[in-house]
Design a protein around this motif. Structure first.
Motif, short mmCIF file in Angstrom:
data_model
loop_
_atom_site.label_atom_id
_atom_site.label_comp_id
_atom_site.label_asym_id
_atom_site.label_seq_id
_atom_site.Cartn_x
_atom_site.Cartn_y
_atom_site.Cartn_z
N ILE A 114 -9.91 -0.98 -8.35
CA ILE A 114 -9.88 0.28 -8.49
C ILE A 114 -8.48 0.70 -7.85
N THR A 115 -7.50 1.28 -8.47
CA THR A 115 -6.44 1.53 -8.07
C THR A 115 -5.84 3.17 -8.10
N ASP A 116 -5.74 3.72 -6.90
CA ASP A 116 -5.22 5.19 -7.28
C ASP A 116 -3.84 5.57 -6.71
N ASN A 117 -3.30 6.74 -6.99
CA ASN A 117 -2.07 6.99 -6.55
C ASN A 117 -1.91 8.05 -5.42
N GLY A 118 -3.12 8.17 -4.59
CA GLY A 118 -3.20 8.86 -3.47
C GLY A 118 -2.67 8.53 -2.34
N SER A 119 -2.71 9.38 -1.19
CA SER A 119 -1.99 9.29 0.10
C SER A 119 -2.76 8.29 0.84
N SER A 120 -2.15 7.32 1.44
CA SER A 120 -2.56 6.44 2.23
C SER A 120 -3.04 6.81 3.68
N ASP A 121 -3.01 8.17 3.79
CA ASP A 121 -3.49 8.54 5.11
C ASP A 121 -4.98 8.49 5.15
N GLU A 122 -5.70 8.51 4.21
CA GLU A 122 -7.09 8.40 4.16
C GLU A 122 -7.60 7.10 3.29
#
Length: 209
Positions: A160-168
């Motif tokens: 599962i891959t997302d393009n979200g922030s790596s902060d969380e």
């Protein structure tokens, strides 16, 4: 023995299975009652905007019903197509939680026959990871989640891959505990890679167990 182990021991109808099934039926009844109330309210509403809002709410509740059904424990142990199961599950997740937030969910799946109980367990993992990914990505049409499944002669992997922030990027403690408990029952592993472009979580399990 863990609760999950008890649930599937010899594929029998254990007390835990009966309790979970009864709980699922009660949720179905409550959701059906809520949908009926919304439908009746919409039929009595004179304002066009009010009817549209209630119709949208009814559709959202019906999407949650479909998702709830997709996540229910299988009643019998049979052989099913994992790809078809995940496609149905992800369609339900999208309609109930993602589409309204402008988050896309794309799939790349390969046919694979697997026991219904193992499909269910993997589906629970996918649900947890997709839900977590949705919390990281931007809403409003820019969020994207990709699910890919591939098979070797000895193993099954799902990413599962997302393009979200790596902060969380790291899964929350509760979510991680659920995923690891499910994977323990499947003799599987989980690996998380986070970077500036997003997060990829890969779960792997033996093709047979």
């Amino acid at each position: 023995m863990s609760s999950l182990s008890k649930l599937s021991a010899n594929g029998g109808m254990t007390a835990e299975r009966l309790l979970l099934r009864e709980f699922a039926h009660r949720i179905d009844d409550e959701l059906a009652s809520a949908i009926d109330l919304v439908s009746k309210a919409a039929s009595r509403c004179d304002a066009r905007e009010g009817r549209a809002t209630l119709a949208s709410l009814q559709e959202r509740l019906e999407s949650h019903v479909r998702l709830h059904h997709a996540l229910q424990m299988p009643q019998f142990t049979t052989i099913v197509d994992l790809a078809a199961y995940l496609q149905q599950l992800c369609r339900s997740i999208s309609r109930s939680s993602l589409e309204g937030e402008g988050i896309s969910l794309s799939l790349l799946l390969h046919p694979l026959k697997m026991s219904s109980e193992r499909c269910w367990l993997l589906g629970m993992i996918v649900f947890e990871l997709v839900t977590s990914a949705a919390g990281r990505v931007s809403h409003g049409g820019t969020g994207a989640i990709d699910l890919e499944m591939w098979v070797t002669t000895t193993s099954v992997a799902c990413s599962i891959t997302d393009n979200g922030s790596s902060d969380e990027a790291r899964p929350q403690q509760k979510e991680r505990a659920i995923v690891e408990a499910l994977l323990e029952h499947l003799n599987g592993t989980v690996d998380v890679h986070a970077g500036p472009g997003g997060t990829t979580t890969v779960v792997s399990l033996p093709r047979w167990s």
